[in-house]
Scaffold this motif. Structure first.
Motif, PDB file in Angstrom:
ATOM      1  N   LEU A   1       0.804  -1.222   0.000  1.00 57.63           N
ATOM      2  CA  LEU A   1       0.000   0.000   0.000  1.00 57.63           C
ATOM      3  C   LEU A   1       0.839   1.275   0.000  1.00 57.63           C
ATOM      4  O   LEU A   1       0.333   2.354  -0.315  1.00 57.63           O
ATOM      5  N   ALA A   2       2.114   1.168   0.354  1.00 51.98           N
ATOM      6  CA  ALA A   2       2.969   2.350   0.458  1.00 51.98           C
ATOM      7  C   ALA A   2       3.230   2.969  -0.912  1.00 51.98           C
ATOM      8  O   ALA A   2       3.372   2.264  -1.911  1.00 51.98           O
ATOM      9  N   ASP A   3       3.313   4.286  -0.937  1.00 47.90           N
ATOM     10  CA  ASP A   3       3.684   4.974  -2.175  1.00 47.90           C
ATOM     11  C   ASP A   3       5.180   4.879  -2.458  1.00 47.90           C
ATOM     12  O   ASP A   3       5.594   4.957  -3.614  1.00 47.90           O
ATOM     13  N   ARG A   4       5.989   4.706  -1.383  1.00 47.19           N
ATOM     14  CA  ARG A   4       7.446   4.704  -1.552  1.00 47.19           C
ATOM     15  C   ARG A   4       8.086   3.641  -0.666  1.00 47.19           C
ATOM     16  O   ARG A   4       7.603   3.376   0.439  1.00 47.19           O
ATOM     17  N   ILE A   5       9.202   3.046  -1.151  1.00 42.89           N
ATOM     18  CA  ILE A   5       9.922   2.002  -0.407  1.00 42.89           C
ATOM     19  C   ILE A   5      11.387   2.394  -0.290  1.00 42.89           C
ATOM     20  O   ILE A   5      11.993   2.875  -1.252  1.00 42.89           O
TER      21      ILE A   5
ATOM     22  N   THR B   1       4.979  -1.223  -5.974  1.00 43.74           N
ATOM     23  CA  THR B   1       3.907  -1.279  -4.985  1.00 43.74           C
ATOM     24  C   THR B   1       2.584  -1.011  -5.693  1.00 43.74           C
ATOM     25  O   THR B   1       2.563  -0.673  -6.885  1.00 43.74           O
ATOM     26  N   LEU B   2       1.503  -1.141  -4.954  1.00 41.93           N
ATOM     27  CA  LEU B   2       0.190  -0.766  -5.470  1.00 41.93           C
ATOM     28  C   LEU B   2      -0.070   0.706  -5.207  1.00 41.93           C
ATOM     29  O   LEU B   2      -0.730   1.377  -5.973  1.00 41.93           O
ATOM     30  N   GLY B   3       0.451   1.209  -4.074  1.00 43.88           N
ATOM     31  CA  GLY B   3       0.299   2.602  -3.727  1.00 43.88           C
ATOM     32  C   GLY B   3      -1.045   2.911  -3.086  1.00 43.88           C
ATOM     33  O   GLY B   3      -1.895   2.042  -2.914  1.00 43.88           O
ATOM     34  N   GLY B   4      -1.185   4.162  -2.709  1.00 48.41           N
ATOM     35  CA  GLY B   4      -2.404   4.635  -2.075  1.00 48.41           C
ATOM     36  C   GLY B   4      -2.142   5.317  -0.757  1.00 48.41           C
ATOM     37  O   GLY B   4      -2.787   6.304  -0.418  1.00 48.41           O
ATOM     38  N   LEU B   5      -1.195   4.778   0.022  1.00 47.22           N
ATOM     39  CA  LEU B   5      -0.836   5.363   1.314  1.00 47.22           C
ATOM     40  C   LEU B   5       0.369   6.286   1.130  1.00 47.22           C
ATOM     41  O   LEU B   5       1.402   5.845   0.609  1.00 47.22           O
ATOM     42  N   ASP B   6       0.234   7.518   1.570  1.00 48.25           N
ATOM     43  CA  ASP B   6       1.313   8.501   1.424  1.00 48.25           C
ATOM     44  C   ASP B   6       2.361   8.274   2.520  1.00 48.25           C
ATOM     45  O   ASP B   6       2.515   9.079   3.440  1.00 48.25           O
ATOM     46  N   ILE B   7       3.048   7.137   2.414  1.00 49.63           N
ATOM     47  CA  ILE B   7       4.098   6.788   3.372  1.00 49.63           C
ATOM     48  C   ILE B   7       5.310   6.237   2.630  1.00 49.63           C
ATOM     49  O   ILE B   7       5.200   5.771   1.498  1.00 49.63           O
ATOM     50  N   THR B   8       6.451   6.309   3.311  1.00 57.35           N
ATOM     51  CA  THR B   8       7.667   5.637   2.867  1.00 57.35           C
ATOM     52  C   THR B   8       7.936   4.531   3.873  1.00 57.35           C
ATOM     53  O   THR B   8       8.000   4.790   5.077  1.00 57.35           O
TER      54      THR B   8
END
Length: 197
Positions: free
Chosen positions: A87-91, A100-107
């Motif tokens: 769900l994370a936008d960044r890894i 990622t699939l993205g959606g959560l504005d987190i690293t």
């Protein structure tokens, strides 16, 4: 009004445990492996497992882009461990070319607490819950950065400071640990409340 249908992404990981927790709370839980199954659910749980493998399998099943589209258009989702990474936008420290699939504005940082031998369990105080939950951390990520719209629900202290391990953004919820292990279903209840809200 019938209960919402909650899908559990069933490519790999703790699928049965999430289905059992959701069913015990009165939700209609079903597994999701194909785009038509994804289209039929009101919300989605992304379980723990191995995030790079899950993305490869999602692509093989023709599910990767439908997942991204549903999340981008507001599908409520709950990611645990690898599900948080998805769900994370960044890894940080991802495998080469990891998506990622993205959606959560987190690293997030993969395997932040260490390797398999560094796995641990312990109480985690979660904002909004009266008593701590039992956190099971297995090669778990932690959150390095959160965007302005992300609420940190729990942190765990390490030798180099405190790190977020549970976050919420709108109707997206994610934990570094595995709440499906054991019989404490309060985080699944929190997710169902988000879905209903």
């Amino acid at each position: 009004m019938p209960p919402p249908t909650i899908g559990v992404l069933a490519l790999q990981g703790d699928v049965r445990e999430h289905v059992a927790a959701l069913t015990a709370l009165g939700a209609r839980a079903t597994t999701v492996r194909r785009p038509d199954e994804l289209a039929a659910v009101d919300a989605l749980v992304l379980p723990g497992g191995e995030s790079t493998t899950m993305v490869k399998l999602a692509r093989a099943f023709g599910l990767l882009e439908p997942l991204r589209e549903r999340l981008a258009t507001g599908l409520p989702a709950f990611g645990t461990c690898a599900g948080m990474i998805l769900l994370a936008d960044r890894i940080v420290d991802g495998a080469a070319g990891q998506e990622t699939l993205g959606g959560l504005d987190i690293t997030v940082r993969r395997n932040a607490f260490g390797r398999q031998v560094d796995s641990f369990e312990g109480p985690v105080a979660v904002r909004g819950l009266d008593e701590p939950v039992h956190g099971v951390f297995i090669r778990a990520p932690w959150v390095e950065q959160v965007g302005a719209g992300v609420e940190v629900l729990a942190r765990v202290a390490t030798d180099d400071g405190e790190h977020p391990v549970a976050v919420r953004q709108g109707r997206l919820l994610a934990t570094s640990f595995h709440p499906e292990v054991g019989d404490d279903s309060r985080l699944h209840r929190l997710f169902l409340d988000l879905v209903g809200g």
